[in-house]
Scaffold this motif. Structure first.
Motif, PDB file in Angstrom:
ATOM      1  N   ARG A 266       3.010 -18.474 -10.664  1.00 25.46           N
ATOM      2  CA  ARG A 266       2.604 -19.589  -9.419  1.00 25.46           C
ATOM      3  C   ARG A 266       3.105 -20.671 -10.584  1.00 25.46           C
ATOM      4  O   ARG A 266       2.993 -21.687 -10.541  1.00 25.46           O
ATOM      5  N   GLY A 267       4.576 -20.447 -11.553  1.00 23.54           N
ATOM      6  CA  GLY A 267       5.911 -21.986 -11.660  1.00 23.54           C
ATOM      7  C   GLY A 267       6.681 -21.773 -10.488  1.00 23.54           C
ATOM      8  O   GLY A 267       6.666 -21.839  -9.584  1.00 23.54           O
ATOM      9  N   GLU A 268       7.684 -22.162 -10.829  1.00 19.49           N
ATOM     10  CA  GLU A 268       8.368 -23.001 -10.426  1.00 19.49           C
ATOM     11  C   GLU A 268       9.314 -21.631  -9.435  1.00 19.49           C
ATOM     12  O   GLU A 268       8.838 -22.924  -7.780  1.00 19.49           O
ATOM     13  N   ALA A 269       9.438 -21.058  -9.249  1.00 24.54           N
ATOM     14  CA  ALA A 269       9.832 -19.308  -7.995  1.00 24.54           C
ATOM     15  C   ALA A 269       9.008 -20.010  -7.029  1.00 24.54           C
ATOM     16  O   ALA A 269       8.859 -20.096  -5.237  1.00 24.54           O
ATOM     17  N   PHE A 270       7.072 -19.784  -7.182  1.00 24.08           N
ATOM     18  CA  PHE A 270       6.692 -20.105  -6.288  1.00 24.08           C
ATOM     19  C   PHE A 270       6.517 -21.512  -6.182  1.00 24.08           C
ATOM     20  O   PHE A 270       5.750 -22.042  -4.902  1.00 24.08           O
ATOM     21  N   LEU A 271       6.387 -22.807  -5.998  1.00 27.83           N
ATOM     22  CA  LEU A 271       7.024 -24.043  -5.977  1.00 27.83           C
ATOM     23  C   LEU A 271       7.509 -24.464  -4.855  1.00 27.83           C
ATOM     24  O   LEU A 271       7.294 -24.611  -4.436  1.00 27.83           O
ATOM     25  N   LEU A 272       9.052 -23.497  -5.318  1.00 28.56           N
ATOM     26  CA  LEU A 272      10.798 -23.980  -5.091  1.00 28.56           C
ATOM     27  C   LEU A 272      10.152 -22.784  -3.377  1.00 28.56           C
ATOM     28  O   LEU A 272      10.431 -22.944  -2.104  1.00 28.56           O
TER      29      LEU A 272
END
Length: 93
Positions: free
Chosen positions: A62-68
């Motif tokens: 649920r980190g940066e990659a998910f947000l991107l």
């Protein structure tokens, strides 16, 4: 006009520094042209507010990659999504 362009340059420099330190994938996506500047600003403004949010950015699920992955949304919807993630995280902690 010169004053506003200096302010904009300062704002861009601050954003670049924040991205380089806290959001490296976002920085890369911006450099590659795959992410609008407004989306990068929304991400940095929303996700760097608290230490808990900064820690969450490193989470593989649920980190940066998910947000991107959600950055294909229009700016308004993307900002709503980021705010919802922020609220959900605040309620978990």
């Amino acid at each position: 006009a010169e004053r506003s362009s200096k302010a904009a340059a300062g704002s861009d420099l601050k954003l670049a520094r924040l991205l380089a330190v806290h959001l490296p994938r976002t920085s890369q996506a911006l450099r590659d042209g795959g992410l609008p500047v407004a989306h990068a600003r929304a991400l940095s403004r929303t996700c760097l507010r608290t230490e808990a949010m900064r820690v969450m950015l490193t989470d593989p699920d649920r980190g940066e990659a998910f947000l991107l992955d959600q950055a294909g949304l229009g700016l308004e919807d993307f900002t709503r999504f980021l705010n919802a993630c922020s609220v959900n995280l605040a309620h978990r902690n």
